[in-house]
Design a protein around this motif. Structure first.
Motif, PDB file in Angstrom:
ATOM      1  N   LYS A  70       6.218  90.389  35.225  1.00  0.00           N
ATOM      2  CA  LYS A  70       6.150  91.750  34.684  1.00  0.00           C
ATOM      3  C   LYS A  70       5.094  91.851  33.585  1.00  0.00           C
ATOM      4  O   LYS A  70       4.348  92.828  33.523  1.00  0.00           O
ATOM      5  CB  LYS A  70       7.511  92.194  34.151  1.00  0.00           C
ATOM      6  CG  LYS A  70       8.503  92.520  35.240  1.00  0.00           C
ATOM      7  CD  LYS A  70       9.848  92.944  34.652  1.00  0.00           C
ATOM      8  CE  LYS A  70      10.840  93.267  35.759  1.00  0.00           C
ATOM      9  NZ  LYS A  70      12.157  93.620  35.211  1.00  0.00           N
ATOM     10  N   ALA A  71       5.033  90.856  32.721  1.00  0.00           N
ATOM     11  CA  ALA A  71       4.043  90.862  31.637  1.00  0.00           C
ATOM     12  C   ALA A  71       2.628  90.822  32.203  1.00  0.00           C
ATOM     13  O   ALA A  71       1.743  91.550  31.743  1.00  0.00           O
ATOM     14  CB  ALA A  71       4.279  89.692  30.688  1.00  0.00           C
ATOM     15  N   LEU A  72       2.416  89.993  33.228  1.00  0.00           N
ATOM     16  CA  LEU A  72       1.099  89.930  33.860  1.00  0.00           C
ATOM     17  C   LEU A  72       0.759  91.264  34.524  1.00  0.00           C
ATOM     18  O   LEU A  72      -0.374  91.744  34.421  1.00  0.00           O
ATOM     19  CB  LEU A  72       1.037  88.806  34.902  1.00  0.00           C
ATOM     20  CG  LEU A  72       1.017  87.381  34.369  1.00  0.00           C
ATOM     21  CD1 LEU A  72       0.960  86.391  35.530  1.00  0.00           C
ATOM     22  CD2 LEU A  72      -0.156  87.155  33.426  1.00  0.00           C
ATOM     23  N   GLY A  73       1.747  91.854  35.193  1.00  0.00           N
ATOM     24  CA  GLY A  73       1.537  93.144  35.854  1.00  0.00           C
ATOM     25  C   GLY A  73       1.176  94.240  34.866  1.00  0.00           C
ATOM     26  O   GLY A  73       0.393  95.144  35.168  1.00  0.00           O
ATOM     27  N   ALA A  74       1.743  94.140  33.665  1.00  0.00           N
ATOM     28  CA  ALA A  74       1.460  95.127  32.613  1.00  0.00           C
ATOM     29  C   ALA A  74       0.200  94.757  31.826  1.00  0.00           C
ATOM     30  O   ALA A  74      -0.160  95.447  30.874  1.00  0.00           O
ATOM     31  CB  ALA A  74       2.651  95.235  31.666  1.00  0.00           C
ATOM     32  N   ASP A 128      -0.154  92.440  29.769  1.00  0.00           N
ATOM     33  CA  ASP A 128       0.264  92.131  28.401  1.00  0.00           C
ATOM     34  C   ASP A 128       0.184  90.617  28.205  1.00  0.00           C
ATOM     35  O   ASP A 128       1.166  89.896  28.423  1.00  0.00           O
ATOM     36  CB  ASP A 128       1.685  92.657  28.164  1.00  0.00           C
ATOM     37  CG  ASP A 128       2.143  92.503  26.725  1.00  0.00           C
ATOM     38  OD1 ASP A 128       1.514  91.736  25.961  1.00  0.00           O
ATOM     39  OD2 ASP A 128       3.148  93.149  26.365  1.00  0.00           O
ATOM     40  N   GLN A 129      -1.001  90.154  27.838  1.00  0.00           N
ATOM     41  CA  GLN A 129      -1.241  88.713  27.736  1.00  0.00           C
ATOM     42  C   GLN A 129      -0.383  88.061  26.654  1.00  0.00           C
ATOM     43  O   GLN A 129       0.101  86.946  26.824  1.00  0.00           O
ATOM     44  CB  GLN A 129      -2.726  88.420  27.485  1.00  0.00           C
ATOM     45  CG  GLN A 129      -3.087  86.948  27.649  1.00  0.00           C
ATOM     46  CD  GLN A 129      -2.780  86.409  29.041  1.00  0.00           C
ATOM     47  OE1 GLN A 129      -3.151  87.011  30.048  1.00  0.00           O
ATOM     48  NE2 GLN A 129      -2.084  85.277  29.112  1.00  0.00           N
ATOM     49  N   ALA A 130      -0.164  88.774  25.541  1.00  0.00           N
ATOM     50  CA  ALA A 130       0.657  88.205  24.463  1.00  0.00           C
ATOM     51  C   ALA A 130       2.086  87.948  24.949  1.00  0.00           C
ATOM     52  O   ALA A 130       2.664  86.888  24.680  1.00  0.00           O
ATOM     53  CB  ALA A 130       0.665  89.130  23.249  1.00  0.00           C
ATOM     54  N   ALA A 131       2.632  88.909  25.679  1.00  0.00           N
ATOM     55  CA  ALA A 131       3.990  88.740  26.221  1.00  0.00           C
ATOM     56  C   ALA A 131       4.004  87.614  27.258  1.00  0.00           C
ATOM     57  O   ALA A 131       4.922  86.787  27.273  1.00  0.00           O
ATOM     58  CB  ALA A 131       4.490  90.042  26.827  1.00  0.00           C
ATOM     59  N   ALA A 132       2.980  87.575  28.106  1.00  0.00           N
ATOM     60  CA  ALA A 132       2.898  86.520  29.128  1.00  0.00           C
ATOM     61  C   ALA A 132       2.826  85.143  28.463  1.00  0.00           C
ATOM     62  O   ALA A 132       3.499  84.202  28.904  1.00  0.00           O
ATOM     63  CB  ALA A 132       1.691  86.747  30.039  1.00  0.00           C
ATOM     64  N   ASP A 133       2.048  85.018  27.405  1.00  0.00           N
ATOM     65  CA  ASP A 133       1.934  83.738  26.690  1.00  0.00           C
ATOM     66  C   ASP A 133       3.265  83.327  26.068  1.00  0.00           C
ATOM     67  O   ASP A 133       3.648  82.154  26.110  1.00  0.00           O
ATOM     68  CB  ASP A 133       0.859  83.822  25.607  1.00  0.00           C
ATOM     69  CG  ASP A 133      -0.556  83.917  26.169  1.00  0.00           C
ATOM     70  OD1 ASP A 133      -0.743  83.676  27.384  1.00  0.00           O
ATOM     71  OD2 ASP A 133      -1.473  84.249  25.394  1.00  0.00           O
ATOM     72  N   ALA A 134       3.976  84.298  25.489  1.00  0.00           N
ATOM     73  CA  ALA A 134       5.276  84.011  24.870  1.00  0.00           C
ATOM     74  C   ALA A 134       6.279  83.539  25.919  1.00  0.00           C
ATOM     75  O   ALA A 134       7.009  82.560  25.710  1.00  0.00           O
ATOM     76  CB  ALA A 134       5.796  85.245  24.149  1.00  0.00           C
ATOM     77  N   VAL A 135       6.301  84.220  27.064  1.00  0.00           N
ATOM     78  CA  VAL A 135       7.221  83.840  28.139  1.00  0.00           C
ATOM     79  C   VAL A 135       6.837  82.476  28.698  1.00  0.00           C
ATOM     80  O   VAL A 135       7.698  81.644  28.975  1.00  0.00           O
ATOM     81  CB  VAL A 135       7.256  84.917  29.250  1.00  0.00           C
ATOM     82  CG1 VAL A 135       8.075  84.444  30.439  1.00  0.00           C
ATOM     83  CG2 VAL A 135       7.803  86.228  28.716  1.00  0.00           C
ATOM     84  N   GLU A 136       5.538  82.214  28.831  1.00  0.00           N
ATOM     85  CA  GLU A 136       5.097  80.917  29.353  1.00  0.00           C
ATOM     86  C   GLU A 136       5.522  79.783  28.429  1.00  0.00           C
ATOM     87  O   GLU A 136       5.914  78.707  28.897  1.00  0.00           O
ATOM     88  CB  GLU A 136       3.586  80.893  29.563  1.00  0.00           C
ATOM     89  CG  GLU A 136       3.062  79.567  30.100  1.00  0.00           C
ATOM     90  CD  GLU A 136       3.769  79.069  31.348  1.00  0.00           C
ATOM     91  OE1 GLU A 136       3.873  77.840  31.514  1.00  0.00           O
ATOM     92  OE2 GLU A 136       4.229  79.888  32.174  1.00  0.00           O
ATOM     93  N   SER A 137       5.489  80.024  27.130  1.00  0.00           N
ATOM     94  CA  SER A 137       5.942  79.011  26.178  1.00  0.00           C
ATOM     95  C   SER A 137       7.420  78.683  26.410  1.00  0.00           C
ATOM     96  O   SER A 137       7.824  77.516  26.437  1.00  0.00           O
ATOM     97  CB  SER A 137       5.720  79.512  24.752  1.00  0.00           C
ATOM     98  OG  SER A 137       6.281  78.626  23.833  1.00  0.00           O
ATOM     99  N   THR A 138       8.229  79.709  26.606  1.00  0.00           N
ATOM    100  CA  THR A 138       9.657  79.513  26.875  1.00  0.00           C
ATOM    101  C   THR A 138       9.863  78.818  28.216  1.00  0.00           C
ATOM    102  O   THR A 138      10.712  77.926  28.334  1.00  0.00           O
ATOM    103  CB  THR A 138      10.398  80.866  26.851  1.00  0.00           C
ATOM    104  OG1 THR A 138      10.187  81.477  25.583  1.00  0.00           O
ATOM    105  CG2 THR A 138      11.893  80.681  27.076  1.00  0.00           C
TER     106      THR A 138
END
Length: 93
Positions: free
Chosen positions: A44-48, A50-60
């Motif tokens: 969803k973050a990639l689709g939006a 939103d790189q910051a959100a994608a990076d945060a989710v990838e860290s998790t």
């Protein structure tokens, strides 16, 4: 005394097997469930865009992928079946 001759031997727990079962039957399935939910968030973050959100989710997601390795050292020192049953990793948010 004859009264105690036929008592069964105390139960001996194979903690090596028990630790592996805890990892394979409890921790990994829970990790996989949490990882699948984070995969959806990541997509969803990639689709939006939103790189910051994608990076945060990838860290998790990486923390979740690391859970089996990180808990193995903790599991290795648990020698009591009750403590092993009660153990739960610290799950990333």
């Amino acid at each position: 005394s004859p009264m105690f001759q036929n008592l069964p031997a105390p139960i001996k727990h194979d903690m090596v097997v028990a630790r592996q079962m805890k990892l394979d039957q409890e921790i990994r399935p829970e990790r996989n469930r949490r990882l699948a939910a984070k995969d959806v968030e990541f997509t969803k973050a990639l689709g939006a865009k939103d790189q910051a959100a994608a990076d945060a989710v990838e860290s998790t997601r990486q923390q979740l992928r690391d859970i089996p390795a990180t808990v193995t050292t903790v599991l290795a020192v648990i020698s009591d079946p009750t403590a092993l049953k009660a153990f739960s990793p610290v799950w990333p948010a």
